[in-house]
Each structure stands twice: as structure tokens, then as C-alpha cells.
Design a protein around this motif. Structure first.
Motif, PDB file in Angstrom:
ATOM      1  N   ILE A 154       2.372  21.811  10.782  1.00  0.00           N
ATOM      2  CA  ILE A 154       1.955  20.298  11.085  1.00  0.00           C
ATOM      3  C   ILE A 154       2.095  19.332   9.934  1.00  0.00           C
ATOM      4  N   ILE A 155       1.829  20.135   8.925  1.00  0.00           N
ATOM      5  CA  ILE A 155       1.958  19.136   7.581  1.00  0.00           C
ATOM      6  C   ILE A 155       3.478  19.020   7.320  1.00  0.00           C
ATOM      7  N   LEU A 171       0.795  -1.167   0.190  1.00  0.00           N
ATOM      8  CA  LEU A 171       0.103   0.056   0.050  1.00  0.00           C
ATOM      9  C   LEU A 171       0.733   1.343   0.049  1.00  0.00           C
ATOM     10  N   GLU A 207       5.890  18.769   9.621  1.00  0.00           N
ATOM     11  CA  GLU A 207       6.360  17.921  10.642  1.00  0.00           C
ATOM     12  C   GLU A 207       6.076  16.625  10.295  1.00  0.00           C
ATOM     13  N   ALA A 208       4.686  16.610   9.924  1.00  0.00           N
ATOM     14  CA  ALA A 208       4.468  15.121   9.468  1.00  0.00           C
ATOM     15  C   ALA A 208       5.045  14.465   8.453  1.00  0.00           C
ATOM     16  N   PHE A 257       5.537   2.119   8.059  1.00  0.00           N
ATOM     17  CA  PHE A 257       4.497   2.623   9.045  1.00  0.00           C
ATOM     18  C   PHE A 257       3.111   1.933   8.977  1.00  0.00           C
ATOM     19  N   HIS A 258       2.527   2.091   7.787  1.00  0.00           N
ATOM     20  CA  HIS A 258       1.369   1.683   7.439  1.00  0.00           C
ATOM     21  C   HIS A 258       1.037   0.298   7.967  1.00  0.00           C
ATOM     22  N   LEU A 300       8.592  13.418   9.974  1.00  0.00           N
ATOM     23  CA  LEU A 300       8.604  12.532  10.877  1.00  0.00           C
ATOM     24  C   LEU A 300       8.128  11.139  10.151  1.00  0.00           C
ATOM     25  N   ARG A 301       7.235  11.433   9.197  1.00  0.00           N
ATOM     26  CA  ARG A 301       6.988  10.179   8.346  1.00  0.00           C
ATOM     27  C   ARG A 301       8.335   9.386   8.041  1.00  0.00           C
ATOM     28  N   ASP A 346       0.419   4.791  -2.284  1.00  0.00           N
ATOM     29  CA  ASP A 346      -0.054   5.993  -1.635  1.00  0.00           C
ATOM     30  C   ASP A 346       0.662   7.227  -2.084  1.00  0.00           C
ATOM     31  N   PRO A 347      -0.133   7.856  -2.928  1.00  0.00           N
ATOM     32  CA  PRO A 347       0.576   8.898  -3.678  1.00  0.00           C
ATOM     33  C   PRO A 347       1.248  10.011  -2.641  1.00  0.00           C
ATOM     34  N   SER A 348       0.786  10.260  -1.424  1.00  0.00           N
ATOM     35  CA  SER A 348       1.230  11.247  -0.512  1.00  0.00           C
ATOM     36  C   SER A 348       2.678  10.778   0.044  1.00  0.00           C
TER      37      SER A 348
END
Lengths: 524, 292
Positions: free
Chosen positions: A57-58, A11, A60-61, A72-73, A64-65, A15-17
């Protein structure tokens, strides 16, 4: 859990992001006001709380990702599955699984097996029709003797006493009432038996297995496997079947399913099939076989419909609607003991009464229209006679007659009223006497049957019966279905195709049958 | 059917509840106040003008969701589409304990990770519409698989009633499901039912009523992500989310979704949509329905 990890691991790639997050280098987060702060510096972060913005937030996300890693998923899903398994394990106690015989699995193995799947399907279908045909006899006779032989003359007497003018008496009693009474006595008994039986099969969980069996054939026809489900829905009502094609995601396959749904014999047409099969096919064999043979004839027509569904789907997917079939997964729900009483109740309310009501609503005005066109004279003959004479050559050519074609025009709003219309038109145009006395005895197998008499008076033969069954299967959908198709496709073109294609095919099929029939007849 | 007969009509009382909320103008959540997000619900196609509470019905496919939906709403239902989507949805109404409940049947899904349109619709409704109660239908014979969805719903909201359906089948398969233990472990009410035979639906109605009115407050179990890295990242992001959107009730879940790269959540943050997700606006946005 293991299963989940296998496919879940794919997945993140889809996932494009995710790619965005991955591509970023790990860097300190820029914060507005020109301040920088370090990831590990939690105290400072608390101090800057007020200044944190949405963008931060975005950002940092994203970084962090990167830190938590690409799986992670997977980790999340794994944790959820692990906790679910743990909690479920605490709550569920299993009895000793001695023997391990799973009844559901056993049934599934039989009803979806390559060898037994199709024979069992045919057997079930035949059984349902046989029960319907042999069971509908008695109540049908009772109803028609009550409504046509008792109530109709009483109404006539009453109107005489009140002194109703002749035309009003005709419109209301010989038109509206008679058509309605016919519809009820012809349709109510078989429906009240057929629908509960069908609903019981549905409730038991057999229909998804039918879909499972048919899936392979649909794929071979270039259509979506879920079309099996929309088709079974169409056996109830084509309009509902057309709506149910929404479960098919691909527009190409959905269109195929919509166009071919009409080949699934619907509620409104079952009674026609059952009646004609009983009168014309059943009467060919000795009495004790009649019910079975009639049932087989109806099953044959229904199967022909399924065959046409495949053929037309194949033709469409190899011409105007080219493409590869898409895959899907079909869950076979566990078998559930049918709830007999609820099923009887809901099928009586939801299907039988609704279908009957629809028939009555259309039959009443249709009866009036029929009476009017049969009694209004233009140039010495009635309008109905004009229409019938006009269409008769075409009708005879394809093994039907003018009356049937006129009936099909009158019955565009609802297939349910074809037979009553045919009967009324025949009675009125042949000037048969004693209409009110038992003309509607529909399921009597004796050759002296009054219904048969009417058909005989109209010059019907076995060919007429067979071709009527064929034409009833292969003709344009009712107006409700046509409107539904338009609503679902939003295309006048495809709506026209869906309406005219079966009509054209119907003419071709009946024409061929009639010509071959006559040829063979001539040779014998 | 039996359940419906018990439903009483006491519309007056519920109207008072709503008025109280409007008059006081206090944004803090009161105990019996609805928490649903009327403005977002409107966007999601649900007009709350004539209703006190909105109840979402979630669950895996084939768990008897429609059976329960039909049993609760009876003939007071209609079907349409989700706004802008071709997915059908059913909604209906019921009255119980003097309140008027709007029921929305969500698409049957196995998870809320938004990998399909159905999942996205269900997830968005629970997150942005913030129903007063989310009933999660669970197949007692396949508890483990069904709990995946329950746990994901519990991450978003604590206003959950778990409907443990198909208990008769579980019994037939030799399974005993301890619903009390399950309720303790999950931290929300669990109601065993046999919806096909209308068994347990009264208890379900009671549970919905109690959660909607705040008489039963769930302390939902949250999934343990036993990885130090993940925990650290989540709690850091959670703080950020809380800093910008102090009233968001499920910042941890938002953080998780962000880490997972959930487009819809990223968008919700960019648009500030997440900021709307505060307690108490369920009563603020209410407008009296135009007389028609």
C-alpha cells in the motif's frame, strides 16, 4: 478559496514525506511472492487482493503520488473549499446589504486605532474602578457594622455566658472570627462590583482587542504577542495567568511570560489597592473628586505593572533569554452583546465567591496565628512584637513598617489577607481600645474613619500608603502561583527567579521612593 | 442549565446494553451498540469503563465550543493534557436518555489536514478513537469557512452532528441559514443553536442521542474531487487499503491521506494500527471497571 491556494501551494515543499514520493521513479509495484503487476491491470489486482501487504500500500501510494502530481494537496484543499462554498451558498440567504455599514468593524476601527486605542483602554479601566470604589462604600459600611459592631460583641457575650476559657475565646473570636469578618467586609463589596464589570468587558469581546493593542509593544520588548493574553488573564489570577502561557509555543517566550505575569495585578491585590488608594490618596482631595482620584491612583499602579512587564520582558529577552519574537495570528472574535444576567451569576459564583472563599480559608487560620503570636509572650513581649521590632528598621527604611512586612510574611499563602493582617497586628500591638466597634469600616472617606484611626495609631503616613501600594504590586507571587510556576516550568531555578526577582525589585523601588520622598520633604 | 435538568439517570438500562454485547460475542455492529474504539481511546487518554458512549466536540475556534461543552457537562468536567502533549484538553460527562456520555473537547481547528499539533490531535482522536458521535460546532455567520472542517470530518466518519451555533448573530447580520437544507446537503443532522442563551441544546442532546444509539444514521456528503487522475488514483489505492484492512470504515479517506503523504497515516498502516479500526470492537474490549 483563492487565499487558500496561495499559501497551500507551499505546503508540499514543507512536507517531508512528499519529497520521498517525488524522488521515486515511476515503476511497477513489486509484490511479495515474486509477482509483478501492472498498474492498469485492475482485474489482476483484484485477484491478488489477498496477497497485498501493508508495504504494498505504501509503495503504491508513493508511485501514485508521482502520478497525481505535485499539486495534489492543493487540489484536495481546492475541492474542499469549492464544495464548502457551494453548500454554504445554497443554505445561506443574505438580506439586502444596503448601506453595508458593519458595526463590528466600526467599533474595531475605533478601539484598535493608533490614536484612540490606548486612551479608550485607560478610560474603560478608570471607569471600572471608579464604579467599584464609589459603589463599594455603602455596602462595605453596612457589612462591617453588622459583622464587627453587632455580631462580634454578641459572640463575646455568648462566650462569656458559656464560660469559654480566655485563650479559646481569643483564638476563636478575636482571632479567627475577626479576621474572617474583616476579609468579608473589606473584600466582598468591591469584588462583587469589580468582577462582574470585568467579566462583562470580557464577554463583550473587548479583551482580545486589548491584546491586539498591546501586541506591538510586546514584540518590541522581545516577547510573544500572546503574552498580552496571559497578562490580561493575570489581572484575574496570576496562577491562572501562568497556566494560560501554554498558548505560547516557544519555551523562551513562555518563560518570559511566566516570570512577568506577577506584574499583572491580581484579584487578591485589587482590594488592597482600592482600599489604600481610597484612604490615603482619595483623602487628599475634596470629597467630590475623591472617587475619581482614587480610581486614577489604582489605574496608575496597574499601568505601572504593565510597564514593568514590558521592562522586565525586554531585559530578560536581551540578557538571559535572548532570541527573536515569533509571529502568530490573533483572531478578533465578533462583538457579542454581553449576557448581563449570566455574567452576573457566573462572575459571582466563579470569581467573587471562589476568591472570597479562598480568602476566608486562609484568613481563618491566619487570624488564629496572628492572635497567637500577638498574645504569646516570650521574655515579656509577644512574638509578634519581637518580629515587628526585628523587621521595623528595614520596613521604615523602605517607607513601610514592621507590621506590613510581618503581614506580608503571614500572607504568603494569599495576598487577600494582607490588609486584615495589618489591621489586626496594628490593633493588637498598639493596644488600641474598642477593636470590636467599627474598626473595619473600610471605605469611609471622612478623616474620622476608624480604619484610618488604626493606621494613624500605627504611625502611617501618605508615604506608607503609596509604598504599600507599590509593594503590593511588586513582591513575590502567592504560594499558589509559585507552585504553579514550578509545575509549569519544572525548574527550581526559574521558579526561584520568578519569586525573588519581583521581591528584590519591590525592595529597590520602595527604598528609592522612600529616600527621594524624605529628601524632598526635607527640602520643603 | 435547562438542558441539564432534563437529563435523567437511568444507568441500569445502559449497563444492559453493554452486557448484551459481551454475552453474544457477535462482532457485527448492532444498531444501538457503541462503535468507539475503547483500546485506542485508552491510548488517547480516555477510559471508557464508566461510560456508554464517547462524544467528541470539534469546531473552529470561537464558535462557542466551550460554551456548549460547559452547558452540557456542567460541573462534571475536568481538564488535563493530551497524552504526551502540552495541549490542554477538557473532558466531562453527562447523562441523557438513560445513557452515560463521555464528552471530549477537541482543540479548536480550521482543518484536519494535520499541519499543526492541534489539528493532529483532533484528527487522531476522531480517526483512531472513533467516537460514537462527533459534534462539529459551526459558526452560522461564517458558514463557508466552517464547512471546510465539517466536510473533512465527514470524510472520516458518518457519526456526525453539526451544531449550527450563533444563530442569533447570523440574524443580526441579516443572514438566514436554512438548516434543513444544510442537513440534506451534508447528509447528517444539523441542529441550530444559540448556545450562549441555552437555546437549541435540548435538540442537540436528542441528535447526539439518536446518532450514538444508531437511530439516526448519517449518509454523509463526500467531497467531489473532479479530476480524473485523482479519482483513478484514489479508487485504486482505496481498493488496496480495503484488501489489507477489510473493515476500515473510511478507506477512501485513508487513500486520500496516503496520496497526500500523510506521515501519521503511513505510520498507522505500517504499524497495522489501521487494522484495529473495525466495527464492533467497542463492546469487545470493554472490561468491567475494578470496584474502587
Amino acid at each position: 478559496m483563492v487565499m487558500a491556494c496561495g499559501w497551500r501551494s507551499l505546503l508540499p515543499l514543507l512536507d517531508p514525506s512528499f519529497g520521498v514520493g517525488r524522488g521515486l521513479r515511476h515503476q511497477p509495484i513489486p509484490v511479495q511472492n515474486g509477482r509483478l503487476h501492472n498498474l492498469d491491470d485492475e482485474e489482476r489486482m483484484d485477484m491478488t487482493d489477498k496477497e497485498v501487504s501493508k508495504e504494498d500500500i505504501i509503495e503504491e501510494a508513493r508511485s501514485l503520488r508521482w502520478e497525481v502530481g505535485g499539486d495534489f494537496h492543493e487540489k484536495i484543499v481546492e475541492s474542499i473549499y469549492a464544495d464548502a462554498a457551494r453548500i454554504a451558498d445554497r443554505a445561506v440567504t443574505r438580506e439586502d446589504e444596503q448601506g453595508g455599514f458593519d458595526f463590528d468593524r466600526f467599533i474595531d476601527q475605533v478601539v484598535t486605532s493608533k490614536v484612540w486605542g490606548f486612551p479608550i483602554m485607560l478610560l474603560m479601566l478608570t471607569l471600572v474602578f471608579w464604579l467599584t470604589i464609589s459603589g463599594a462604600n455603602v455596602p462595605s459600611r453596612l457589612l462591617s457594622s453588622l459583622l464587627l459592631d453587632t455580631v462580634h460583641p454578641l459572640l463575646k457575650q455568648a462566650s462569656d455566658m458559656v464560660g469559654l476559657p480566655g485563650w479559646l475565646d481569643g483564638v476563636l473570636i478575636d482571632g479567627g472570627y475577626l479576621a474572617t469578618a474583616w476579609v468579608i467586609s473589606v473584600m466582598l463589596p468591591p469584588m462583587a462590583i469589580f468582577f462582574p464589570l470585568f467579566t462583562l468587558l470580557e464577554d463583550f469581546g473587548y479583551l482580545p482587542r486589548v491584546a491586539f493593542n498591546l501586541d506591538n509593544l510586546f514584540r518590541k520588548a522581545g516577547a510573544h504577542g500572546k503574552q498580552a493574553l496571559s497578562m490580561t488573564m493575570g489581572f484575574g489570577c496570576n496562577a491562572a495567568g501562568v497556566v494560560s502561557t501554554r498558548i505560547i509555543d516557544s519555551p523562551r517566550e513562555r518563560l518570559i511570560a511566566i516570570i512577568t505575569n506577577n506584574f499583572a495585578l491580581c484579584n487578591g491585590r485589587w482590594p488592597t489597592q482600592i482600599l489604600i488608594a481610597t484612604l490615603f490618596v482619595g483623602s487628599l482631595v475634596p470629597g467630590y473628586l475623591a472617587g475619581l482620584i482614587s480610581a486614577l491612583a489604582v489605574v496608575g499602579i496597574a499601568l505601572l505593572g504593565v510597564l514593568l512587564t514590558f521592562a522586565v520582558s525586554w531585559a530578560l529577552s536581551h540578557s538571559v533569554l535572548k532570541g527573536e519574537p515569533s509571529t502568530f495570528s490573533l483572531e478578533l472574535p465578533p462583538y457579542r452583546p454581553p449576557r448581563v444576567l449570566q455574567t452576573l451569576y457566573t462572575s459571582l459564583i466563579d470569581r467573587t465567591l471562589i476568591v472570597l472563599w479562598r480568602a476566608v480559608v486562609f484568613a481563618l487560620p491566619a487570624g488564629i496565628v496572628i492572635w497567637v503570636i500577638a498574645n504569646l509572650n516570650v521574655a515579656g513581649t509577644s512574638i509578634a512584637e519581637h518580629l515587628i521590632q526585628f523587621l521595623n528598621p528595614l520596613g521604615v527604611l523602605i517607607g513601610l513598617n514592621g507590621v506590613i512586612l510581618v503581614a506580608y510574611i503571614v500572607a504568603i499563602p494569599a495576598n487577600e489577607i494582607v490588609i486584615p493582617t495589618v489591621l489586626m497586628l496594628t490593633v493588637m500591638t498598639t493596644g488600641l481600645s474598642g477593636v470590636g466597634e467599627g474598626a473595619g469600616v473600610m471605605f469611609e472617606l471622612e478623616s474620622a474613619s476608624k480604619t484610618m484611626e488604626i493606621f494613624r495609631a500605627g504611625g502611617w503616613t501618605l508615604l506608607t500608603g503609596v509604598n504599600l501600594m507599590l509593594f503590593s504590586l511588586i513582591h513575590n507571587p502567592c504560594s499558589t502561583t509559585i507552585y504553579t510556576i514550578y509545575k509549569e516550568t519544572r525548574s527550581a531555578k526559574w521558579t526561584a527567579v520568578a519569586a525573588l526577582l519581583p521581591l528584590g525589585m519591590g525592595f529597590v523601588v520602595t527604598l528609592l521612593v522612600a529616600q527621594i520622598w524624605r529628601l524632598v520633604r526635607g527640602l520643603l | 442549565m435547562e438542558a441539564k435538568e432534563k437529563i435523567m439517570n437511568q444507568g441500569k438500562e445502559s449497563r444492559e446494553v453493554k452486557d448484551r454485547g459481551q454475552d453474544s460475542g457477535i462482532p457485527a455492529p448492532c444498531e444501538t451498540c457503541p462503535v468507539h474504539h475503547a483500546a485506542n481511546l485508552k491510548k488517547l487518554g480516555v477510559d471508557m469503563a464508566d461510560w456508554d458512549f464517547v462524544v467528541a466536540l470539534a469546531g473552529n475556534p470561537n464558535t462557542g465550543k466551550s460554551t456548549v461543552f460547559n452547558a452540557l457537562t456542567g460541573l462534571r468536567q475536568h481538564t488535563g493534557n493530551w497524552p504526551g502533549k502540552t495541549v490542554t484538553r477538557a473532558e466531562g460527562g453527562m447523562e441523557y436518555g438513560g445513557y452515560r456520555f463521555k464528552l471530549v473537547d477537541l482543540p479548536g481547528t480550521y482543518s484536519l489536514l494535520a499541519t499543526s499539533l492541534d489539528e493532529e490531535i483532533a484528527r487522531d482522536f476522531i480517526l483512531f478513537g472513533r467516537p460514537d458521535v462527533t459534534v462539529v460546532m459551526v459558526d452560522a455567520t461564517r458558514l463557508e469557512r466552517n464547512l471546510n472542517l465539517v466536510l473533512q470530518v465527514l470524510e472520516i466518519t458518518n457519526r456526525v452532528v453539526v451544531c449550527l451555533n450563533l444563530m442569533d448573530e447570523a440574524e443580526r447580520h441579516g443572514l438566514t441559514v436554512d438548516h434543513r437544507r444544510l442537513a440534506r446537503d451534508l447528509g447528517v443532522p444539523v441542529v441550530p443553536t444559540v448556545a450562549r442563551y441555552d437555546k437549541g441544546l435540548d435538540d442537540l442532546l436528542d441528535a447526539i442521542h439518536d446518532v450514538a444509539t444508531g437511530q439516526a444514521v448519517g449518509k454523509p456528503y463526500h467531497v467531489q474531487y473532479d479530476q480524473p487522475q485523482v479519482d483513478r488514483a484514489v479508487s485504486r489505492l482505496e481498493q488496496r487499503v480495503q484488501a489489507v484492512f477489510p473493515d476500515v470504515p473510511n478507506a477512501k479517506w485513508v487513500a486520500l491521506r496516503l496520496l497526500d503523504g500523510d506521515e501519521r497515516i503511513i505510520e498507522a498502516i505500517e504499524e497495522g494500527e489501521l487494522g484495529d479500526l473495525q466495527y464492533g470492537d467497542g463492546m469487545r474490549v470493554e472490561e468491567p471497571a475494578p470496584a474502587s
